[in-house]
Write an enzyme that holds these catalytic residues in place. Sequence first.
Site, mmCIF file in Angstrom:
data_model
loop_
_atom_site.group_PDB
_atom_site.id
_atom_site.type_symbol
_atom_site.label_atom_id
_atom_site.label_comp_id
_atom_site.label_asym_id
_atom_site.label_seq_id
_atom_site.Cartn_x
_atom_site.Cartn_y
_atom_site.Cartn_z
ATOM 1 N N ARG B 13 0.760 -1.255 0.077
ATOM 2 C CA ARG B 13 0.035 -0.123 -0.030
ATOM 3 C C ARG B 13 1.002 1.255 -0.103
ATOM 4 N NH1 ARG B 13 -1.801 0.590 6.348
ATOM 5 N NH2 ARG B 13 -0.530 -0.865 7.101
ATOM 6 N N GLU B 61 -19.003 4.506 0.255
ATOM 7 C CA GLU B 61 -18.389 4.004 -0.878
ATOM 8 C C GLU B 61 -19.099 3.884 -2.008
ATOM 9 O OE1 GLU B 61 -18.708 2.414 2.211
ATOM 10 O OE2 GLU B 61 -16.760 2.472 3.105
ATOM 11 N N HIS B 112 -5.420 -3.906 1.749
ATOM 12 C CA HIS B 112 -6.148 -4.884 2.589
ATOM 13 C C HIS B 112 -6.643 -6.054 2.195
ATOM 14 C CE1 HIS B 112 -4.578 -1.266 5.070
ATOM 15 N NE2 HIS B 112 -5.145 -1.717 6.064
#
Lengths: 281, 317
Positions: B13, B61, B112
């Site tokens: 990330r 989202e 993740h």
Amino acid sequence: MPNIQQLEDLTTQVRRDILRMVHKVNSGHPGGSLGCAEFFVSLFNEIMETKESFDMDGIGEDLFFLSNGHISPVYYSVLARANYFPVDELNTFRLVNSRLQGHPTTHEGLPGVRIASGSLGQGMSVAIGAAEAKKLNKDNHLIYSLHGDGELQEGQNWEAIMYAAGKKIDNLISTIDLNGQQIDGATDDVLPMGNIKEKFEAFGWTVLEIEEGNNLEAILYGMAKAKAETGKGKPVCVLLKTIMGNGVDFMMHTHAWHGKAPNDEQLEIGLAQNAETLGDY
Amino acid sequence: MKTYTNTGNKDTRSGFGAGLTELGKTNENVVALCADLTGSLKMDEFKANHPERFFQIGIAEANMIGIAAGMTIGGKIPFTGTFANFSTGRVYDQIRQSVAYSDKNVKICASHAGVTLGEDGATHQILEDIGLMKMLPGMTVINTCDYNQTKAATLAIAKHHGPVYLRFGRPKVANFTPEDGDFEIGKAVKLIDGNDVTIVATGHLVWEALEASKVLHEQGISAEVINIHTIKPLDETAILQSVSKTGCIVTAEEHNYLGGLGESVSRVLALHNPTPQEFIATNDTFGESGTPAQLMEKYGLNSSAIQQAVKNVLKRK
């Protein structure tokens, strides 16, 4: 000054187009389409500033997003009659290999359409994104969007409504087609939504109401007022009170024609109530 | 045998964050959107450098995907950032209609992914996202293996016009691909030449495959190791060339075997060169809490599991 008679004639022709399109393929959504005919005619012929030719980015012009994509017949008719694509193409509505899909899409490259819609509740977020892009591009043109009232039952709308107010998206005019009907019945019976005006206001929007949402002059006046409210730090909501099925007497004031096409006899009755003005496609 | 050196563990990330920072400086059309996970996605530097091009959406989202789709209209290149679970399953229909079907140039960047998210457990450990995304027509699906490759991929997808799903992870893992290396979407990278078996790995499993190949080499088994960073479009030529030499294959991914890389490879083999294949993947299960290493061990996603799979597939040649 807009020529109201010309707009009336166009609206009548659009109603004919809607009826003929859904009749031919025995599918589609005439009720909401008819209810929004005056709004679409006003938007694309008087209210929005648009460029001569279509390009996806739409820099330097106003943009429109249809969130309740099932009223594609009115969208297609008005786009065709505003020269986005040949009027003859209305013949291909919902047929295989057509650019005029059951619900609007960019996938087939139809000029005038900038996003797919049909799965409900997504259009306001897209409109906000386009509004943010306008701000980044220092483009002072506006974003218009249209949503069904039943569509507000989709939760994504409320994420978008919260964001637009919180982030001061003040170059956006979102219109709600307040016809009080959805597929299964009256919105008050399916899922009572309470006072929509108060809900938008509570989220921080400027809300205007157009009581006669099937009256061209009322729409032009109301939308001009909405335009005057942009640029003041708040998104603008227009509650457009329409009659589902407007202009065809047996289709009015009912959810029955939300997603049903007229048969041959019903088509003739509907067309008889809406004389050919600009020539059928 | 060619060997690879870990230049120090780093999280993928952070590779994304570094790539995004560079894009901020080099491409003014790049905008970044985040749903309340700016720190986790390593988007802080972009945000600090370009506050006007950073959009904090809040915990919403679906709205983020829609806004990203809208921002492409006007020429922006939106990069959305949140966890893989919330980047895909939570917003599948928004991606399907507003991004993929609408042909929008949105880059869905997902951290993740998989069980290596660790202690947060199964609610956050998506093992179905590759399948969800690869099934969408027109979607490019990339799963990078280390910091350097994630940075390179982030830069590369900005130049690619079309929707992309870029999948990476949370833990610090070996960083072994070249710094500032090229990244060609859809082009497999052959890491080690071998003759007995092909190991095709993606994401965190690439390093595990390299580790496995070393042990196998000592045991006299010559494994060809291929890094498939792009699951869609799949580099079919690289796979077919390799198995025509080795005659068997092990696929390795931190994902359910249903819908993952392994199934994509199976299809290619079934059509062109039926070949024995073993799958390193989760077995149609959810994850659970634990350390990344514990979970990789428990779910059979490490070097020793790959070694065993190689032995199994060799018997089937």
